[in-house]
Design an enzyme around this catalytic site. Structure first.
Site, mmCIF file in Angstrom:
data_model
loop_
_atom_site.group_PDB
_atom_site.id
_atom_site.type_symbol
_atom_site.label_atom_id
_atom_site.label_comp_id
_atom_site.label_asym_id
_atom_site.label_seq_id
_atom_site.Cartn_x
_atom_site.Cartn_y
_atom_site.Cartn_z
ATOM 1 N N GLY A 1 0.826 -1.220 0.000
ATOM 2 C CA GLY A 1 0.000 0.000 0.000
ATOM 3 C C GLY A 1 0.849 1.253 0.000
ATOM 4 N N GLU B 1 -7.842 14.264 19.556
ATOM 5 C CA GLU B 1 -7.439 15.114 18.422
ATOM 6 C C GLU B 1 -8.635 15.912 17.914
ATOM 7 O OE1 GLU B 1 -5.444 12.946 15.153
ATOM 8 O OE2 GLU B 1 -7.018 13.766 13.882
ATOM 9 N N HIS C 1 -6.845 8.464 20.814
ATOM 10 C CA HIS C 1 -5.958 9.570 20.364
ATOM 11 C C HIS C 1 -6.728 10.444 19.390
ATOM 12 C CE1 HIS C 1 -3.521 11.256 17.083
ATOM 13 N NE2 HIS C 1 -2.628 11.532 18.014
ATOM 14 N N ASN C 2 -7.410 9.825 18.445
ATOM 15 C CA ASN C 2 -8.140 10.598 17.437
ATOM 16 C C ASN C 2 -9.321 11.339 18.031
ATOM 17 O OD1 ASN C 2 -6.299 9.278 15.781
ATOM 18 N ND2 ASN C 2 -7.738 9.260 14.088
ATOM 19 N N MET D 1 0.457 7.574 3.330
ATOM 20 C CA MET D 1 1.065 7.085 4.579
ATOM 21 C C MET D 1 2.010 5.917 4.315
ATOM 22 S SD MET D 1 0.149 8.906 7.188
ATOM 23 C CE MET D 1 0.228 7.904 8.677
ATOM 24 N N LYS E 1 -5.278 4.268 19.554
ATOM 25 C CA LYS E 1 -5.219 5.211 18.431
ATOM 26 C C LYS E 1 -6.565 5.900 18.249
ATOM 27 C CE LYS E 1 -3.648 7.219 14.608
ATOM 28 N NZ LYS E 1 -4.782 7.885 14.004
ATOM 29 N N SER F 1 0.415 7.359 14.224
ATOM 30 C CA SER F 1 -0.068 8.732 14.246
ATOM 31 C C SER F 1 1.022 9.720 13.881
ATOM 32 C CB SER F 1 -0.598 9.097 15.640
ATOM 33 O OG SER F 1 -1.010 10.460 15.647
ATOM 34 N N ASN G 1 2.358 -2.456 -4.456
ATOM 35 C CA ASN G 1 1.125 -1.687 -4.504
ATOM 36 C C ASN G 1 0.222 -2.323 -5.558
ATOM 37 O OD1 ASN G 1 -0.098 1.075 -3.529
ATOM 38 N ND2 ASN G 1 -0.520 0.936 -5.717
HETATM 39 C C1 6PG Z 1 -3.043 10.777 12.833
HETATM 40 C C2 6PG Z 1 -4.385 11.273 12.380
HETATM 41 C C3 6PG Z 1 -4.876 10.578 11.135
HETATM 42 C C4 6PG Z 1 -6.300 11.011 10.843
HETATM 43 C C5 6PG Z 1 -6.571 10.917 9.373
HETATM 44 C C6 6PG Z 1 -8.043 11.160 9.067
HETATM 45 O O1 6PG Z 1 -2.976 10.354 14.000
HETATM 46 O O2 6PG Z 1 -2.122 10.846 12.025
HETATM 47 O O3 6PG Z 1 -5.329 11.031 13.436
HETATM 48 O O4 6PG Z 1 -4.832 9.159 11.318
HETATM 49 O O5 6PG Z 1 -7.209 10.188 11.488
HETATM 50 O O6 6PG Z 1 -5.773 11.911 8.785
HETATM 51 O O7 6PG Z 1 -8.421 12.344 9.683
HETATM 52 P P1 6PG Z 1 -9.989 12.529 10.062
HETATM 53 O O8 6PG Z 1 -10.277 11.468 11.078
HETATM 54 O O9 6PG Z 1 -10.089 13.932 10.598
HETATM 55 O O10 6PG Z 1 -10.745 12.326 8.782
#
Ligand code: 6PG
Length: 466
Positions: free
Chosen positions: A10, A189, A185-186, A14, A182, A128, A33
């Site tokens: 992939g 965020e 974390h989000n 990222m 994670k 992240s 890929n």
């Molecule tokens: C990270 C970010 C990343 C993010 C995506 C989608 O830790 O690098 O949290 O994984 O989740 O860029 O962003 P959204 O959830 O805002 O669509």
């Protein structure tokens, strides 16, 4: 060429960044890929790092290019694509080969995949830091069997961000523990971003500041206790100029927030766990509401625009900074509280102090405050962060700023869902006698659900029928 030490599937934003990071840290990596042209374009543009990268045209070639026991990272979109990739890969692998899902998977899916894998090695890791983090040092939250993590820990700790020389990469627990952390974390965020956006709105609409002044303010705050990646980039976003029109970039961006769903997963899970995370929930709701632009325009036409303007005497930039400090602490307290709840619920023994340490660098919510949070959680991981002396003092110093900002915003029609819910959470957490007695009375009145009495006993009923 000797066989690669690791493989990656992939080469999206990222995946490509992570593969370059792995090569840059001296490991030989084989990549594949689905679109072969992408694989070769990636290799052709890898510069000096290409020498450590083996591009492959088929899944079979990828597997053959990796030294045994193999480890292969999946960086494919969360959901069915991961299951499909695992199904395609498994028949080509030996029983001791390791699959590592490094996408933003829902932790329930990772739990399932780990159980389906049985004794076959499988890890789910949260990565992240966005593209920059993946390339130069992400924060890595590992989940799966510990011995499988230990197999690839040398590579993952080498490529991870470092804080004072310590790698921001840790094994969190079995199965989906890494993807769960994670997700939280989000969630944090989302709340952090929402609170910053609300403060931006107060500066723009309430105080009438232009984008340059707003950018300067965030840049100034980034030198103080609010120092963080999100404050830093918000200052840069506010200061940016649209190359196409020469207008302030922010003025050209449509105010409708996207979301790939990770914050939403956190909120749904919090409800299952009965973990109160109102600031994070408010942030997800705010994103949902922001996408309803036509409805909001109709609402403004119907009700008229809010007054917005806040007299400068009513609120200083220091007050705004203090409000954001308090809001930030409250949303992290909620996030860590949810992790503690899940740790018990899922039997993970999630290492809260280590999680705070892993978030100190590389990840999107990295900030100066996380060192103190790691210390506070190290002293007592079962204690709400609000009640750790350092953060109790900070909240005592700043909650009046939060109250003033929320009150002034409300009086002038500026929506602050995350800051407001943070304040409501603070007030609820410092009120011994709340109002749920009225809820219990109501529930017993219409449903005979019973209630506890303050003078003892449970299952009591009120005299409603008399
Ligand atoms: C990270 C970010 C990343 C993010 C995506 C989608 O830790 O690098 O949290 O994984 O989740 O860029 O962003 P959204 O959830 O805002 O669509």
């Amino acid at each position: 060429m000797s066989k690669a030490q690791i493989g990656l599937i992939g080469l999206g934003t990222m995946g490509a960044a992570l593969a370059l990071n792995i090569a840059d840290n001296g490991f030989d990596i084989a990549v594949w890929n689905r679109t072969t042209a992408t694989t070769h374009k990636f290799h052709d543009t890898a510069g000096d790092l290409a020498a450590r990268i083996t591009p492959t045209d088929t899944l079979e070639a990828l597997v053959q290019a990796i030294a045994k026991p193999r480890a292969i990272i999946l960086m494919v979109p969360a959901g069915q694509a991961v299951d499909d990739q695992i199904d395609a890969l498994r028949p080509l692998l030996d029983d001791d080969d390791l699959i590592i899902d490094a996408g933003n998977a829902n932790f329930h899916d990772t739990n399932r995949r780990a159980r389906d894998a049985g004794d076959l090695p499988f890890l789910g890791i949260g990565v992240s830091g966005g593209e920059e983090g993946a390339r130069f040092g992400p924060s890595i939250m590992g989940g799966g069997k510990r011995d499988h993590w230990d197999r690839v820990a040398p590579i993952l700790t080498a490529i991870a961000a470092k804080h004072d020389g310590t790698a921001c990469a840790t094994w969190m627990g079995e199965e989906g523990a890494g993807h769960f952390v994670k997700a939280v974390h989000n969630g944090i965020e989302y709340a952090d971003m929402q609170m910053i956006a609300e403060v931006y709105g107060i500066m723009r609409d309430g105080l009438g500041m232009d984008n340059t002044a707003i950018g300067d303010t965030f840049a100034t705050w980034d030198k103080g206790p609010l120092q963080s990646y999100l404050i830093e980039i918000s200052g840069k976003v506010a200061a940016a100029t649209d190359p196409k029109t020469g207008q302030p970039m922010l003025d050209v961006i449509v105010d409708a927030a996207g979301q790939k769903g990770t914050g939403r997963w956190t909120v749904i899970e919090a409800q299952h766990l009965a973990a109160p995370i109102p600031a994070i929930e408010a942030a997800v709701v705010a994103r949902n509401l922001s996408s309803q632009k036509e409805t909001r325009a109709a609402g403004e036409a119907l009700f008229g625009a809010a007054p917005h303007h806040i007299p400068h005497d009513n609120m200083s930039l220091d007050t705004l900074e203090g409000a954001l400090m308090a809001g930030k602490i409250l949303c992290y307290a909620q996030g860590f509280g949810m992790i503690a709840k899940a740790s018990d619920e899922f039997g993970w023994a999630l290492p809260l102090p280590e999680i705070a340490k892993v978030w100190r660098a590389g990840c999107i919510i990295r900030s100066a405050m996380l060192d103190d949070m790691a210390s506070a959680l190290g002293d007592d991981a079962d204690r709400n962060l609000m009640f750790a002396p350092k953060f109790t003092d900070l909240l005592k110093s700043n909650h009046d700023d939060l109250r003033r900002v929320v009150a002034q915003a409300a009086l002038h029609g500026i929506a602050t869902p995350a800051l407001s819910s943070g304040l409501a959470y603070f007030d609820a957490m410092r009120t011994e006698r709340g109002t749920a007695n009225m809820i219990q009375g109501q529930r017993d009145f219409f449903g005979a659900h019973g209630f506890e009495r303050i003078d003892g006993g449970s299952g009591h009923h009120g005299p409603w029928g008399d």
